[in-house]
Design a protein around this motif. Structure first.
Motif, PDB file in Angstrom:
ATOM      1  N   ILE A  35       0.850  -1.189   0.000  1.00  0.00           N
ATOM      2  CA  ILE A  35       0.000   0.000   0.000  1.00  0.00           C
ATOM      3  C   ILE A  35       0.885   1.237   0.000  1.00  0.00           C
ATOM      4  N   SER A  36       0.442   2.237  -0.747  1.00  0.00           N
ATOM      5  CA  SER A  36       1.175   3.506  -0.762  1.00  0.00           C
ATOM      6  C   SER A  36       0.184   4.630  -0.512  1.00  0.00           C
ATOM      7  N   ASP A  37       0.681   5.710   0.031  1.00  0.00           N
ATOM      8  CA  ASP A  37      -0.154   6.874   0.313  1.00  0.00           C
ATOM      9  C   ASP A  37       0.770   8.045   0.599  1.00  0.00           C
ATOM     10  N   VAL A  38       0.249   9.241   0.391  1.00  0.00           N
ATOM     11  CA  VAL A  38       1.025  10.443   0.671  1.00  0.00           C
ATOM     12  C   VAL A  38       1.007  10.788   2.153  1.00  0.00           C
ATOM     13  N   GLU A  39       0.076  10.205   2.894  1.00  0.00           N
ATOM     14  CA  GLU A  39      -0.152  10.567   4.299  1.00  0.00           C
ATOM     15  C   GLU A  39       0.534   9.556   5.221  1.00  0.00           C
ATOM     16  N   GLN A  40       1.683   9.911   5.758  1.00  0.00           N
ATOM     17  CA  GLN A  40       2.505   8.996   6.547  1.00  0.00           C
ATOM     18  C   GLN A  40       1.764   8.427   7.753  1.00  0.00           C
ATOM     19  N   GLY A  41       1.136   9.294   8.545  1.00  0.00           N
ATOM     20  CA  GLY A  41       0.477   8.826   9.759  1.00  0.00           C
ATOM     21  C   GLY A  41      -0.632   7.830   9.471  1.00  0.00           C
ATOM     22  N   ALA A  42      -1.483   8.157   8.513  1.00  0.00           N
ATOM     23  CA  ALA A  42      -2.578   7.251   8.151  1.00  0.00           C
ATOM     24  C   ALA A  42      -2.036   5.950   7.575  1.00  0.00           C
ATOM     25  N   LEU A  43      -0.966   6.044   6.799  1.00  0.00           N
ATOM     26  CA  LEU A  43      -0.366   4.845   6.216  1.00  0.00           C
ATOM     27  C   LEU A  43       0.162   3.923   7.309  1.00  0.00           C
ATOM     28  N   ASP A  44       0.824   4.490   8.307  1.00  0.00           N
ATOM     29  CA  ASP A  44       1.353   3.696   9.413  1.00  0.00           C
ATOM     30  C   ASP A  44       0.228   3.019  10.196  1.00  0.00           C
ATOM     31  N   ARG A  45      -0.842   3.759  10.453  1.00  0.00           N
ATOM     32  CA  ARG A  45      -1.959   3.174  11.206  1.00  0.00           C
ATOM     33  C   ARG A  45      -2.627   2.052  10.430  1.00  0.00           C
ATOM     34  N   THR A  46      -2.809   2.249   9.144  1.00  0.00           N
ATOM     35  CA  THR A  46      -3.439   1.215   8.326  1.00  0.00           C
ATOM     36  C   THR A  46      -2.546  -0.005   8.206  1.00  0.00           C
ATOM     37  N   ALA A  47      -1.257   0.213   8.045  1.00  0.00           N
ATOM     38  CA  ALA A  47      -0.325  -0.914   7.962  1.00  0.00           C
ATOM     39  C   ALA A  47      -0.371  -1.744   9.237  1.00  0.00           C
ATOM     40  N   SER A  48      -0.432  -1.070  10.380  1.00  0.00           N
ATOM     41  CA  SER A  48      -0.505  -1.785  11.661  1.00  0.00           C
ATOM     42  C   SER A  48      -1.802  -2.577  11.768  1.00  0.00           C
ATOM     43  N   GLU A  49      -2.898  -1.958  11.355  1.00  0.00           N
ATOM     44  CA  GLU A  49      -4.207  -2.620  11.432  1.00  0.00           C
ATOM     45  C   GLU A  49      -4.281  -3.829  10.504  1.00  0.00           C
ATOM     46  N   LEU A  50      -3.869  -3.652   9.246  1.00  0.00           N
ATOM     47  CA  LEU A  50      -3.989  -4.739   8.282  1.00  0.00           C
ATOM     48  C   LEU A  50      -2.991  -5.855   8.533  1.00  0.00           C
ATOM     49  N   SER A  51      -1.827  -5.515   9.063  1.00  0.00           N
ATOM     50  CA  SER A  51      -0.820  -6.537   9.358  1.00  0.00           C
ATOM     51  C   SER A  51      -1.315  -7.519  10.407  1.00  0.00           C
ATOM     52  N   ALA A  52      -2.220  -7.053  11.242  1.00  0.00           N
ATOM     53  CA  ALA A  52      -2.741  -7.909  12.307  1.00  0.00           C
ATOM     54  C   ALA A  52      -3.545  -9.083  11.757  1.00  0.00           C
ATOM     55  N   GLN A  53      -4.034  -8.973  10.510  1.00  0.00           N
ATOM     56  CA  GLN A  53      -4.808 -10.074   9.942  1.00  0.00           C
ATOM     57  C   GLN A  53      -3.914 -11.113   9.271  1.00  0.00           C
ATOM     58  N   GLY A  54      -2.606 -10.873   9.296  1.00  0.00           N
ATOM     59  CA  GLY A  54      -1.672 -11.826   8.730  1.00  0.00           C
ATOM     60  C   GLY A  54      -1.393 -11.546   7.266  1.00  0.00           C
ATOM     61  N   GLY A  55      -0.450 -12.296   6.734  1.00  0.00           N
ATOM     62  CA  GLY A  55      -0.080 -12.115   5.338  1.00  0.00           C
ATOM     63  C   GLY A  55       1.092 -11.163   5.177  1.00  0.00           C
ATOM     64  N   THR A  56       1.439 -10.899   3.935  1.00  0.00           N
ATOM     65  CA  THR A  56       2.577 -10.033   3.604  1.00  0.00           C
ATOM     66  C   THR A  56       2.079  -8.658   3.199  1.00  0.00           C
ATOM     67  N   LEU A  57       2.486  -7.646   3.964  1.00  0.00           N
ATOM     68  CA  LEU A  57       2.066  -6.274   3.689  1.00  0.00           C
ATOM     69  C   LEU A  57       3.244  -5.340   3.821  1.00  0.00           C
ATOM     70  N   ARG A  58       3.386  -4.437   2.868  1.00  0.00           N
ATOM     71  CA  ARG A  58       4.389  -3.385   2.939  1.00  0.00           C
ATOM     72  C   ARG A  58       3.683  -2.041   2.755  1.00  0.00           C
ATOM     73  N   ALA A  59       4.210  -1.013   3.379  1.00  0.00           N
ATOM     74  CA  ALA A  59       3.635   0.330   3.266  1.00  0.00           C
ATOM     75  C   ALA A  59       4.741   1.299   2.863  1.00  0.00           C
ATOM     76  N   ILE A  60       4.504   2.050   1.793  1.00  0.00           N
ATOM     77  CA  ILE A  60       5.524   2.950   1.254  1.00  0.00           C
ATOM     78  C   ILE A  60       4.903   4.313   0.975  1.00  0.00           C
ATOM     79  N   VAL A  61       5.448   5.340   1.574  1.00  0.00           N
ATOM     80  CA  VAL A  61       4.948   6.695   1.328  1.00  0.00           C
ATOM     81  C   VAL A  61       5.237   7.074  -0.119  1.00  0.00           C
ATOM     82  N   THR A  62       4.193   7.526  -0.814  1.00  0.00           N
ATOM     83  CA  THR A  62       4.321   7.868  -2.229  1.00  0.00           C
ATOM     84  C   THR A  62       3.430   9.052  -2.564  1.00  0.00           C
ATOM     85  N   ASN A  63       3.963   9.984  -3.312  1.00  0.00           N
ATOM     86  CA  ASN A  63       3.177  11.088  -3.858  1.00  0.00           C
ATOM     87  C   ASN A  63       2.988  10.809  -5.341  1.00  0.00           C
TER      88      ASN A  63
END
Length: 292
Positions: A35-63
């Motif tokens: 997942i990528s997003d311009v909003e660092q804080g929201a990206l971090d929160r979503t990455a933490s939430e989705l990672s809890a369901q398992g699987g492979t997830l990466r989060a990269i800040v992107t404009n």
């Protein structure tokens, strides 16, 4: 593409709204999701939430409005995973409803930069590498019925950007098919009801250098909750589309190989036919009035 298990999926605008729900749905299918997003804080929160369901997830800040930023995203994806099988160009923004003559240069610069050029940047950064891999792949571009099918007069900037997305995707898919590649493109029209997404408050991410050159008109900006409350006050109950259900619908459309992914898409036929009739008669297809 019948299965997403172990496929590499990239979702821009993935920190909230539709992008977040798409990421959740793909993870549930066993995909490796970036997942990528311009909003660092929201990206971090979503990455933490989705990672809890398992699987492979990466989060990269992107404009997505910056080619170098999107190229860096593609570099990171291919360096770690060696492939991208599904590219969801989903990031989008909007500006206050306004007469065209009351919009500002920065309104157009910002919205077209994210909504239209952002998708072009995604295609330019990812598609050559996806083609070189020789693997099956899909590019799903998020458009809108407001622009792609039936533009609203008071949303000229947003509607113009989304009309461009639809046409760009038609051209892209025709080229991919015509050149016998293993890639396909499709248009995703979020639909089914009013959508409780971050598009209502995208001004939170508007760059200072692209701020409006004059104040927005009174009442032109409102949150989702304010809009729904206002509708209720005048006796209108609008259906709200669950975003996780919408994401599952999108994945089913990808499995089916649909070029247009839209809930109730059969209803667009009469809308487009009537639009064509008016154009053929030399008439403006958009009704007069602010909300025509």
């Amino acid at each position: 593409m019948q299965s997403f298990k172990d496929k590499v999926v990239v979702v821009t605008g993935g920190a909230s709204g539709i992008g977040k729900s798409l990421a959740r749905a793909f993870l549930g299918e066993g995909a490796k999701v970036v997942i990528s997003d311009v909003e660092q804080g929201a990206l971090d929160r979503t990455a933490s939430e989705l990672s809890a369901q398992g699987g492979t997830l990466r989060a990269i800040v992107t404009n997505v409005s910056k080619p170098d930023s999107v190229n860096a995203l593609a570099d990171a994806v291919f360096e770690e995973f060696g492939a991208c099988h599904v590219l969801c160009n989903n990031a989008g923004v909007s500006v206050p409803n306004n007469n065209v003559w009351d919009t500002t240069p920065n309104d157009w610069q910002w919205v077209l930069g994210v909504n239209l050029r952002g998708i072009a940047h995604g295609i330019q950064a990812f598609v050559p590498r996806m083609l070189a891999s020789g693997e099956e792949g899909i590019v799903m571009n998020t458009s809108s019925g407001d622009g792609g099918i039936s533009p609203l007069a008071d949303q000229s900037v947003y509607a113009s950007s989304k009309a461009g997305v639809s046409i760009m995707t038609e051209c892209l898919n025709a080229q991919l098919v015509g050149q016998n590649t293993r890639l396909r493109a499709c248009i995703f029209y979020p639909s089914g009801g009013i959508l409780p997404t971050g598009i209502w408050t995208t001004k939170r991410n508007r760059p200072a250098e692209l701020a409006r050159e004059k104040p927005a008109p009174d009442g032109a900006e409102m949150t989702f909750e304010e809009f729904m409350s206002g509708m209720k006050d005048i006796g209108i109950e609008l259906p709200v589309q669950d975003l996780d259900e919408l994401a599952q619908f999108a994945l089913n459309g990808l499995r089916e190989g649909d070029f247009v992914i839209m809930i109730g898409r059969e209803s667009m036929e009469e809308t487009l036919v009537e639009r064509a009739r008016k154009l053929a008669r030399g008439q403006c297809p958009i009704e007069h009035g602010l909300h025509g």
